[in-house]
Motif scaffolding. Structure first.
Motif, mmCIF file in Angstrom:
data_model
loop_
_atom_site.group_PDB
_atom_site.id
_atom_site.type_symbol
_atom_site.label_atom_id
_atom_site.label_comp_id
_atom_site.label_asym_id
_atom_site.label_seq_id
_atom_site.Cartn_x
_atom_site.Cartn_y
_atom_site.Cartn_z
ATOM 1 N N ASN A 75 -13.488 5.398 13.743
ATOM 2 C CA ASN A 75 -12.729 6.497 14.341
ATOM 3 C C ASN A 75 -13.650 7.606 14.839
ATOM 4 N N LEU A 76 -14.668 7.921 14.048
ATOM 5 C CA LEU A 76 -15.619 8.963 14.428
ATOM 6 C C LEU A 76 -16.346 8.581 15.715
ATOM 7 N N LEU A 77 -16.787 7.345 15.804
ATOM 8 C CA LEU A 77 -17.514 6.900 16.996
ATOM 9 C C LEU A 77 -16.602 6.846 18.214
ATOM 10 N N GLU A 78 -15.333 6.548 17.998
ATOM 11 C CA GLU A 78 -14.376 6.527 19.109
ATOM 12 C C GLU A 78 -14.200 7.928 19.699
ATOM 13 N N VAL A 79 -14.037 8.911 18.820
ATOM 14 C CA VAL A 79 -13.884 10.291 19.283
ATOM 15 C C VAL A 79 -15.147 10.756 19.994
ATOM 16 N N ARG A 80 -16.296 10.386 19.433
ATOM 17 C CA ARG A 80 -17.563 10.761 20.059
ATOM 18 C C ARG A 80 -17.656 10.217 21.484
ATOM 19 N N THR A 81 -17.274 8.969 21.667
ATOM 20 C CA THR A 81 -17.361 8.350 22.995
ATOM 21 C C THR A 81 -16.489 9.094 24.001
ATOM 22 N N ILE A 82 -15.273 9.410 23.615
ATOM 23 C CA ILE A 82 -14.355 10.110 24.519
ATOM 24 C C ILE A 82 -14.946 11.452 24.957
ATOM 25 N N HIS B 266 -26.409 4.385 7.981
ATOM 26 C CA HIS B 266 -26.622 3.063 8.561
ATOM 27 C C HIS B 266 -27.740 3.172 9.599
ATOM 28 N N LYS B 267 -28.966 2.938 9.154
ATOM 29 C CA LYS B 267 -30.135 3.131 10.003
ATOM 30 C C LYS B 267 -30.063 2.236 11.235
ATOM 31 N N GLN B 268 -30.651 2.720 12.317
ATOM 32 C CA GLN B 268 -30.630 1.975 13.569
ATOM 33 C C GLN B 268 -31.477 0.717 13.472
ATOM 34 N N THR B 269 -31.106 -0.267 14.294
ATOM 35 C CA THR B 269 -31.831 -1.519 14.306
ATOM 36 C C THR B 269 -33.236 -1.312 14.861
ATOM 37 N N ALA B 270 -34.167 -2.158 14.412
ATOM 38 C CA ALA B 270 -35.560 -2.048 14.838
ATOM 39 C C ALA B 270 -35.676 -2.203 16.347
ATOM 40 N N GLY B 271 -36.494 -1.368 16.952
ATOM 41 C CA GLY B 271 -36.717 -1.454 18.387
ATOM 42 C C GLY B 271 -35.687 -0.737 19.221
ATOM 43 N N ARG B 272 -34.669 -0.184 18.597
ATOM 44 C CA ARG B 272 -33.605 0.494 19.324
ATOM 45 C C ARG B 272 -34.115 1.775 19.976
ATOM 46 N N GLY B 273 -35.169 2.372 19.400
ATOM 47 C CA GLY B 273 -35.678 3.630 19.920
ATOM 48 C C GLY B 273 -36.097 3.539 21.374
ATOM 49 N N ALA C 133 -23.651 0.496 22.948
ATOM 50 C CA ALA C 133 -24.793 -0.230 22.377
ATOM 51 C C ALA C 133 -25.206 0.369 21.044
ATOM 52 N N SER C 134 -25.261 1.695 20.987
ATOM 53 C CA SER C 134 -25.634 2.386 19.758
ATOM 54 C C SER C 134 -24.622 2.130 18.651
ATOM 55 N N HIS C 135 -23.345 2.233 19.004
ATOM 56 C CA HIS C 135 -22.295 2.046 18.006
ATOM 57 C C HIS C 135 -22.231 0.598 17.526
ATOM 58 N N GLN C 136 -22.501 -0.340 18.433
ATOM 59 C CA GLN C 136 -22.494 -1.740 18.036
ATOM 60 C C GLN C 136 -23.559 -2.012 16.990
ATOM 61 N N GLY C 137 -24.709 -1.359 17.143
ATOM 62 C CA GLY C 137 -25.772 -1.513 16.149
ATOM 63 C C GLY C 137 -25.341 -0.995 14.795
#
Length: 231
Positions: free
Chosen positions: A91-98, A179-186, A218-222
């Motif tokens: 829900n938080l990520l959905e609001v952020r996207t909007i 939930h740390k980001q996936t490696a190489g995402r930077g 992409a960020s949220h999927q990670g």
């Protein structure tokens, strides 16, 4: 075991009696930086000693943190940094996207030359910082150095800015720390930021909005993938 930097952050005290607002601001920053992790306990006594004050201002600061959904306060338990459930994160990520997609569109239409220069400077700094990290990840960004917040400010929509700054910013940082980001995402994120910025500079509102939407997806999927792995 905490790192030397984190330990120093926790032990740092102020020389004068801190107000409840100062205590709130510092603890909020510490939560955003990951000094205090999700579900970690924050005691009144420890904070009173740290800030050289009585428990009264600390208690008031903790109540304010609870009102911002940054901690929970339970009888006979005390304060703990919030830990988001999967549904809350979605829900938080959905609001952020909007909000951010609309802000990015507005920025392409309304950003001033000064806004453009500030975002370019941030990108340059982020690139230098990222190259200095062994894992190629973004370091913690304060609200003065965050690429996304810079775009929100450039949108000239004060309602979006207020919601993001006062309600969602630290919650999003908690989510990132939880939930740390996936490696190489930077590196990938940096390239996406650069393309979004280019579209803003070109005043292409449709493209800027689309690129931001793809970037956030992409960020949220990670984040959601890591969440499923932990289940």
């Amino acid at each position: 075991m905490c790192s030397l930097t984190v330990c120093c952050d926790r032990l740092r005290c102020v020389s004068k009696m801190a107000s409840s607002l100062e205590i709130y601001n510092q603890i909020s920053t510490d939560i955003a930086r990951g000094v205090f992790q999700s579900n970690e306990k924050i005691t009144e006594q420890a904070m009173a000693e740290r800030f050289n004050t009585s428990r009264g201002p600390v208690r008031e600061a903790l109540r304010r943190l609870e009102s911002k959904s940054l901690i929970t306060l339970e009888p006979n338990v005390g304060a703990r940094v919030i830990s988001f459930a999967p549904g809350q994160i979605a829900n938080l990520l959905e609001v952020r996207t909007i909000l951010e997609c609309q802000a990015t569109r507005n920025a392409a239409l309304h950003a001033t030359p000064d806004d453009i220069a500030k975002i370019q400077s941030l990108l340059n700094d982020h690139r230098t910082t990222m190259l200095g990290n062994d894992n190629g990840a973004y370091a913690y960004q304060s609200n003065n150095t965050d690429f996304h917040l810079a775009i929100i400010r450039a949108s000239k929509n004060h309602y979006i800015e207020s919601i993001m700054m006062n309600e969602l910013y630290v919650q999003l940082q908690i989510c990132r720390n939880q939930h740390k980001q996936t490696a190489g995402r930077g590196e990938q994120a940096y390239q996406e930021h650069q393309k979004i910025f280019d579209a803003i500079v070109d005043r292409d509102a449709d493209m800027a909005e689309l690129l931001m939407k793809r970037h956030l997806q992409a960020s949220h999927q990670g984040i959601l993938s890591l969440l499923h792995q932990a289940e």
